[in-house]
Design an enzyme around this catalytic site. Structure first.
Site, PDB file in Angstrom:
ATOM      1  N   ASP A   1       0.871  -1.183   0.000  1.00  0.00           N
ATOM      2  CA  ASP A   1       0.000   0.000   0.000  1.00  0.00           C
ATOM      3  C   ASP A   1       0.911   1.237   0.000  1.00  0.00           C
ATOM      4  O   ASP A   1       2.134   1.142   0.109  1.00  0.00           O
ATOM      5  CB  ASP A   1      -0.965  -0.022   1.188  1.00  0.00           C
ATOM      6  CG  ASP A   1      -2.164   0.909   0.965  1.00  0.00           C
ATOM      7  OD1 ASP A   1      -2.118   1.747   0.036  1.00  0.00           O
ATOM      8  OD2 ASP A   1      -3.151   0.823   1.715  1.00  0.00           O
TER       9      ASP A   1
HETATM   10  C1  BGC Z   1      -5.112   3.312   0.425  1.00  0.00           C
HETATM   11  C2  BGC Z   1      -5.392   2.268  -0.632  1.00  0.00           C
HETATM   12  C3  BGC Z   1      -5.304   2.880  -2.012  1.00  0.00           C
HETATM   13  C4  BGC Z   1      -3.962   3.550  -2.180  1.00  0.00           C
HETATM   14  C5  BGC Z   1      -3.751   4.131  -3.553  1.00  0.00           C
HETATM   15  C6  BGC Z   1      -3.876   4.128   0.131  1.00  0.00           C
HETATM   16  O1  BGC Z   1      -3.788   5.227   0.969  1.00  0.00           O
HETATM   17  O2  BGC Z   1      -4.977   2.674   1.679  1.00  0.00           O
HETATM   18  O3  BGC Z   1      -6.657   1.698  -0.428  1.00  0.00           O
HETATM   19  O4  BGC Z   1      -5.507   1.882  -2.969  1.00  0.00           O
HETATM   20  O5  BGC Z   1      -3.838   4.565  -1.219  1.00  0.00           O
HETATM   21  O6  BGC Z   1      -4.544   5.221  -3.805  1.00  0.00           O
END
Ligand code: BGC
Length: 763
Positions: free
Chosen positions: A282
């Site tokens: 993530d």
């Molecule tokens: C979130 C994810 C997301 C990623 C990309 C993160 O902050 O936890 O769910 O896919 O950002 O945008």
């Protein structure tokens, strides 16, 4: 041998004409093709493939083309047009080995057309409707040059304080698993290589919804039995359905961050579950290993992550900076790098990008003149799905449906707020294209009745909260305060209400209140809106609450004071039309709660399928020395699976085909469902099982099957479910999935509490 499009590119032919050529024989042998490519790659080129970059955020657009041409990027996210993606793909193809990149984005509940948020989709209990939303998302996203979505988000959430409860599909492992499978199949279509498919990257692996106290990014400490029984099944279902990607969670699990968790990413995901796709970190999760306190610096963080099994690092440059040194010193083997590169190239291969890197980008002459053109939206599908996602919680004295006559007062800060209709993670959705409740009601009423409107209150008067919510979206502050005083706003709303026959109040949360990083300590509707509701109640007019929110709220006041309550979550681009359809009876509500609504914050967690205890509280029996809170009624305010209709549905004649089930055998459960009310409608018949005695403590009941059934007024139908031994299986203390002989109770209901019962024995 080079793929044909590369030979063509080198010969100066146009990419589209080359893509039409038949692919080379090597290109059709995935393992051989990838192995031969890896053989040619330098270490730097390999490490470049492991980088997933956010455009705009991590890297200015000007620099990106150079990095791509140097082979230092494997994939990007956050661009949403073919025109933006095409030059990036062309730059990637200019790199020494001409390896295409993939384009990803958070298409979670809509791309340009926004469908209801996860909780809303789940409230439909209609897998076909959910599949429709997933398919439309894939069609729209792929038409904008995207190859991957960071979805479905299948984190089981039993703590509504967690802001991301809104994104998931609720509290139940069976329901969420069914939806996880459905979404992956819908996103990936016939094949992830199809031009109108996007690769699903299921998230957040794992257990993100179980963060302590509902505090985002926090720790998870959970027994292996509970993990396997309750929280892991949805991820597994997505993987079994063929999800090409997995996004690893930001939380830790039993003391080890998921991003450095070898047990999670290797033993469970790859060895036990046979996952063959790409594992993404993530956002910034690898560098966060330092703050978790398991890595002393970036070098150690990168080493832990790559060894645990994170193939691509999202939005940090640690792999790029640290992996070369780690390989040179022998701390990380080239084989470990190759294993990650193989997955990255593998997912690109499966997306069809080696056959045609422009498969979803197409050629410039076909680019839409206006990416937000009305003709690109799927409004009809969005309205149909949204109608199914609305849950009627109360309807005293048949307040609803409303007649299309007289004067209707519409009040509340959410009655006419286009951006809030969309909910969090609204991808490329455009607020002004969403239909607010005010617009939806106006369209439904035409000239038949008068709709008077007053905002009545701000979402909140708490400046600190407004600042926080606007900070979350600092480039576009979206909580805009009405400068009038609360007293003036309420006075205006009361005046409007007094002139009307009925009041519809749209209240709840702004979309940012149920979002990433939006954990709450309270489930209350903010005080500014409560004051409005109290004033409206005093008018004595019938009061209909239309709730917009991304988590179960405290509805005690609402239940005691409103004449009708419609839970609409955040219902998307066509939400206003869908809600109006229900308010005026053009659609008979059919949604059911995918999550229990607690009586208070103190009662959390309030999930229905909790484990049995030695001193259970039993309704109507003296409550002392039992497991309960003494100052509040036990059980949720509204149970899992609950939702009313304008019709009355009745269940009767529950029957089992046999009093016993043989080992490996089956058993049929049948029940008659009757629509005893005056209108055609649909409801969901739910089948729960209770395992009476087992080697470990089992939940009080568990959902094992459900069916959404539409019946004409007065119609009755026999509904049949077939149970097999697999439905009786659970995870025992040795973490084996077993079904143990003994008695089981079947419970069939239209919610998880009001049920018919029958028993059988597994031999
Ligand atoms: C979130 C994810 C997301 C990623 C990309 C993160 O902050 O936890 O769910 O896919 O950002 O945008």
């Amino acid at each position: 041998m080079k793929p044909l499009y590369l030979l063509g590119l080198m010969a100066g032919l146009s990419l589209q004409s080359i893509a039409a050529e038949p692919p080379s024989p090597l290109l059709d042998d995935k393992p051989a093709f990838i192995a031969s490519l890896i053989e040619k790659m330098t270490l730097d080129e390999k490490i470049g493939q492991l980088r997933l970059i956010s455009i705009g955020g991590d890297m200015p657009r000007e620099r990106i083309l150079g990095e791509l041409a140097a082979g230092r990027i494997g994939g990007t996210f956050n661009t949403v047009t073919r025109g933006d993606n095409r030059p990036m793909q062309e730059a990637a193809l200019r790199s020494r080995l001409h390896i295409p990149i993939f384009f990803a984005y958070d298409v979670v509940h809509g791309h340009r057309t926004i469908f209801p948020i996860g909780l809303g989709l789940a409230s439909s209990w209609d897998l076909e409707a959910i599949a429709t939303s997933g398919r439309v998302q894939a069609i729209e996203a792929s038409a904008d040059g995207l190859d991957m979505t960071f979805a479905p988000m299948v984190d089981i959430s039993r703590d509504p304080r967690w802001g991301r409860t809104s994104e998931g599909f609720g509290e139940d492992p069976y329901l969420v698993s069914q939806i996880a499978r459905t979404m992956v199949q819908a996103y990936q279509g016939k094949s992830p290589a199809a031009a109108d498919s996007v690769t699903a990257s299921v998230k957040h692996f794992a257990l993100y919804g179980a963060v302590e106290g509902g505090r985002d990014y926090n720790v998870v400490d959970m027994s292996p039995m509970r993990m396997h029984q309750d929280f892991l099944p949805p991820y597994r279902a997505a993987i079994d359905a063929g999800a090409g990607g997995v996004m690893v969670a930001l939380n830790s699990i039993n003391g080890v961050p998921a991003s450095a968790n070898t047990w999670l990413l290797q033993d469970l995901l790859r060895r036990d579950w046979g996952f063959k796709g790409v594992a993404l970190s993530d956002h910034g999760a690898i560098s966060e290993l330092i703050r978790h306190g398991v890595a002393k610096d970036g070098r150690e963080a990168a080493r832990l992550a790559i060894k645990a099994g994170i193939d691509m690092s999202m939005a940090d440059s640690l792999y790029l900076q640290e992996l070369p040194g780690l390989v040179n010193s022998g701390e990380v083997g080239v084989g470990e790098i190759d294993a990650a590169v193989r997955e990255v190239l593998g997912v690109k291969y499966d997306m069809g990008l080696f056959h045609d890197p422009f498969r979803r980008i197409g050629s410039a002459k076909d680019d839409p003149a206006d990416v937000n053109a009305e003709s690109r939206l799927h409004r009809k599908a969005a309205r149909e799905v949204a109608r199914q996602s609305l849950v009627l919680l109360e309807n005293n004295d048949r307040t609803l449906p409303l007649a299309k006559r007289g004067t209707i007062a519409l009040v509340g800060p959410l009655a006419d707020s286009p951006i809030d209709m969309m909910g969090s993670w609204s991808a490329a959705g455009v607020a002004k294209q969403s239909v607010t409740l005010r617009q939806g009601m106006l369209d439904a009423l035409g000239s038949k009745a008068e709709l008077s409107y007053a905002r009545g209150a701000n979402i909140t008067d708490d400046k600190r909260m407004v600042d926080y919510l606007n900070f979350l979206n600092w480039d576009n502050p979206e909580v805009v305060q009405d400068p009038r005083s609360p007293t003036d706003m309420i006075a205006e709303a009361v005046a409007v209400a007094e002139r009307a026959d009925v009041i519809v109040a749209a209240v709840g949360e702004s979309r940012g209140m149920s979002h990433e990083a939006s954990s709450r300590t309270s489930l209350q509707i903010p005080e500014s809106q409560q004051a409005l509701l109290r004033a409206l109640k005093k008018t004595g007019k019938p009061l209909v609450l239309v709730l917009m929110n991304g988590r179960p709220l405290d509805l005690n006041w609402a239940k005691a004071n409103a004449d009708a309550i419609l839970e609409t979550w955040f219902s998307g681009t066509e939400g206003g039309h869908a809600i109006a359809d229900v308010l005026f009876g053009d659609y008979n509500p059919s949604g059911k709660l995918p999550i229990s609504i607690p009586r208070s914050v103190g009662q959390i967690p309030t999930y229905y399928n909790h484990l049995r205890v030695g001193r259970p509280y039993i309704e109507g029996k003296p409550g002392n020395y039992t497991s309960q809170y003494f100052e509040e009624q036990t059980g949720p305010l509204y149970p899992f699976g609950y939702g009313l209709s304008y019709s009355q549905f009745e269940l009767s004649g529950l029957q089992l085909s046999s009093p016993t089930m043989a080992r490996n055998g089956e058993l049929d459960v049948s029940v008659t469902l009757k629509n005893a009310g005056p209108r055609d409608g649909a409801t969901t018949v739910q089948l729960y099982l209770r395992d009476e005695v087992a080697s470990v403590i089992r939940p009080v009941k568990e959902l094992k099957a459900f069916r959404k059934v539409a019946l004409k007024a007065g119609e009755a139908r026999e509904i049949r479910f077939r149970l097999s031994e697999n439905d009786l299986a659970f995870v025992n203390a040795q973490l084996q999935r077993v079904a143990e002989p003994g008695e089981f109770e079947v419970q069939i209901g239209l919610d998880s509490e009001q049920v018919e019962r029958a028993s059988f024995t597994l031999q």
